[in-house]
Scaffold this active site. Structure first.
Site, mmCIF file in Angstrom:
data_model
loop_
_atom_site.group_PDB
_atom_site.id
_atom_site.type_symbol
_atom_site.label_atom_id
_atom_site.label_comp_id
_atom_site.label_asym_id
_atom_site.label_seq_id
_atom_site.Cartn_x
_atom_site.Cartn_y
_atom_site.Cartn_z
ATOM 1 N N ASP A 106 6.207 -2.785 -11.429
ATOM 2 C CA ASP A 106 4.861 -3.334 -11.582
ATOM 3 C C ASP A 106 4.046 -2.512 -12.589
ATOM 4 O O ASP A 106 4.552 -1.564 -13.187
ATOM 5 C CB ASP A 106 4.233 -3.338 -10.175
ATOM 6 C CG ASP A 106 3.102 -4.326 -10.035
ATOM 7 O OD1 ASP A 106 2.873 -5.112 -10.951
ATOM 8 O OD2 ASP A 106 2.430 -4.298 -8.982
ATOM 9 N N HIS A 107 2.775 -2.847 -12.715
ATOM 10 C CA HIS A 107 1.822 -2.255 -13.661
ATOM 11 C C HIS A 107 2.150 -0.823 -14.106
ATOM 12 O O HIS A 107 2.176 0.097 -13.288
ATOM 13 C CB HIS A 107 0.420 -2.250 -13.052
ATOM 14 C CG HIS A 107 -0.145 -3.621 -12.876
ATOM 15 N ND1 HIS A 107 0.191 -4.411 -11.826
ATOM 16 C CD2 HIS A 107 -0.986 -4.343 -13.645
ATOM 17 C CE1 HIS A 107 -0.427 -5.568 -11.937
ATOM 18 N NE2 HIS A 107 -1.151 -5.566 -13.033
ATOM 19 N N GLU A 179 -5.568 -2.571 -8.179
ATOM 20 C CA GLU A 179 -4.287 -2.697 -7.526
ATOM 21 C C GLU A 179 -3.608 -1.360 -7.700
ATOM 22 O O GLU A 179 -3.295 -0.973 -8.817
ATOM 23 C CB GLU A 179 -3.477 -3.817 -8.192
ATOM 24 C CG GLU A 179 -2.176 -4.106 -7.480
ATOM 25 C CD GLU A 179 -1.516 -5.352 -8.062
ATOM 26 O OE1 GLU A 179 -1.534 -6.382 -7.395
ATOM 27 O OE2 GLU A 179 -0.984 -5.275 -9.177
ATOM 28 N N HIS A 225 -7.465 -8.438 -8.857
ATOM 29 C CA HIS A 225 -6.518 -7.692 -8.031
ATOM 30 C C HIS A 225 -7.144 -7.329 -6.690
ATOM 31 O O HIS A 225 -8.290 -6.919 -6.635
ATOM 32 C CB HIS A 225 -6.084 -6.408 -8.734
ATOM 33 C CG HIS A 225 -5.166 -6.645 -9.891
ATOM 34 N ND1 HIS A 225 -5.256 -5.946 -11.050
ATOM 35 C CD2 HIS A 225 -4.152 -7.501 -10.042
ATOM 36 C CE1 HIS A 225 -4.312 -6.351 -11.881
ATOM 37 N NE2 HIS A 225 -3.625 -7.301 -11.283
ATOM 38 N N HIS A 263 -1.250 -12.538 -11.513
ATOM 39 C CA HIS A 263 -1.602 -11.299 -10.809
ATOM 40 C C HIS A 263 -2.851 -11.531 -9.982
ATOM 41 O O HIS A 263 -3.656 -12.383 -10.302
ATOM 42 C CB HIS A 263 -1.896 -10.170 -11.803
ATOM 43 C CG HIS A 263 -0.681 -9.654 -12.483
ATOM 44 N ND1 HIS A 263 -0.711 -8.589 -13.327
ATOM 45 C CD2 HIS A 263 0.600 -10.058 -12.441
ATOM 46 C CE1 HIS A 263 0.511 -8.350 -13.796
ATOM 47 N NE2 HIS A 263 1.319 -9.237 -13.269
ATOM 48 N N ASN A 285 2.216 -12.436 -7.913
ATOM 49 C CA ASN A 285 2.224 -11.150 -7.213
ATOM 50 C C ASN A 285 1.531 -11.256 -5.860
ATOM 51 O O ASN A 285 0.438 -11.798 -5.755
ATOM 52 C CB ASN A 285 1.488 -10.096 -8.046
ATOM 53 C CG ASN A 285 2.294 -9.652 -9.253
ATOM 54 O OD1 ASN A 285 3.371 -10.175 -9.519
ATOM 55 N ND2 ASN A 285 1.767 -8.686 -9.983
HETATM 56 ZN ZN LIG Z 1 -2.239 -7.216 -13.671
#
Ligand SMILES: [Zn+2]
Length: 359
Positions: A106-107, A179, A225, A263, A285
């Protein structure tokens, strides 16, 4: 039934792109669920098997570090080795759950580029040994930087990943909220246009990255998020359609040429999710909701068995509590919470019963 079919297990390379195409042409999206341990990872595979849905499993950098063990003194090493351990765990077990599993990270913002590169070092070793990638895809989120820096770095990393048939997820525009410490805090005063990705930016990304390899785009269309106060930002999935249309027109491609990801989807209205999926979103997500789904039943268990969490044997009446404080009891309750919550997610995204895994 889909005309696509894959062997169950972790899918990479051509298997991964087949899965993406199956979702897009089938009009559904796959849940992408953050995991931090074998408990959550197994629960997500169990959930996918129960829903007969294929699934995307992802780890954030801190989730990966936790997977390696929060006590590891070298934090950077923990982020890398935890990611390797999680992927190897999935490579070993996923096929036995009978569905297709995408392994993804992820990110990763600018500071975390070295983390992605270190995972690629490990990925290349794995590839040399087994002839397939360790991860199906990684994400780079350089949306907080200029679009030039964002695309330059994405191009550099994608070139390296493409040699192993891996896919890169990028982010354009700012998704509000937070997030895992990533992303920016949503402010009501924020310049609204920054909350919505511009189709011209998406076209620029396509021009730059499409010749290099497979990639997907997280575009912001008002998504935030984490869970937020409703009404602050409006979800506008038509932004995604505008980007698809622009790329299709400029490059003479077929329908929905971009592979889009959603997201900050926790708590979104169902009709907006449907619209986003119809505009080429194949991945959504889900993190915040499954965290609560894991914790809530554990909370109930603890409050229903309070004395078992204080005494091995009750000092008043001698009741032995071994069966109640066995960690498997409450960890399993948490796992079942994830399994239950993901049945809903698979239904919302239309992936329930659509697994393309065939033995
Ligand atoms: Zn994102």
């Amino acid at each position: 039934m889909s005309e696509h079919a894959l062997k169950p297990g972790v899918v990479t390379g051509k298997g991964y792109t087949t899965l993406v195409e199956a979702a897009k042409s089938g009009g559904y999206a796959l849940p992408a669920v953050n995991v931090v341990s074998t408990n959550s990872l197994n629960a997500v595979m169990e959930a996918a098997a129960k829903a007969q849905s294929d699934i995307i499993i992802q780890l954030s950098n801190s989730g990966a570090a936790f997977f390696a063990g929060a006590g590891m003194t070298d934090g950077f090493k923990a982020k890398v080795l935890g990611a390797v351990a999680a992927a190897r765990h999935a490579h070993l077990l996923a096929e036995h759950y009978g569905v297709c599993v995408v392994m993804h990270t992820d990110h990763a913002n600018r500071e975390l580029i070295p983390w992605v590169e270190a995972m690629l070092d490990e990925g290349e070793k794995f590839h040399a040994r087994y002839g397939k990638p360790l991860y199906s895809s990684h994400m780079l989120d350089l949306s907080a930087d200029s679009i030039d820096f964002n695309l330059d770095e994405c191009a550099r990393i994608l070139e390296r990943m493409a040699k192993m048939d891996m896919s890169l997820e990028i982010e354009l525009g700012v998704t509000g909220g937070e997030e895992d410490g990533m992303g920016s805090e949503f402010e009501e005063s924020a310049d609204n246009s920054r909350l919505y990705t511009q189709p011209e930016d998406v076209l620029q990304a396509y021009d730059r990255l499409n010749p290099l390899g497979h990639f997907s785009v997280a575009a912001s269309f008002g998504n935030v998020h984490g869970v937020y106060k409703p009404g602050n930002v409006k979800l506008r999935p038509e932004i995604l359609k505008n980007s698809q249309d622009l790329v299709q027109k400029s490059h003479g491609t077929g329908h929905n040429p971009l592979h889009l990801v959603f997201h900050g989807g926790s708590g979104s209205e169902k009709d907006k999710i449907k619209a986003a999926v119809s505009y080429g979103v194949f991945k959504m997500n889900i993190d915040t909701d499954t965290q609560f789904a894991f914790s809530e039943p554990i909370g109930s268990y603890v409050s229903n068995n309070q004395r078992a969490f204080r005494f091995q044997v009750d000092p008043e009446d001698g009741t032995p509590y071994k069966k109640a404080y066995d960690p498997r009891k409450y960890l399993r309750a948490g796992e079942l919470g994830i399994v239950k919550r993901l049945q809903e997610a698979c239904e919302d995204l239309g992936s329930k019963g659509r697994s393309i895994a065939r033995n």
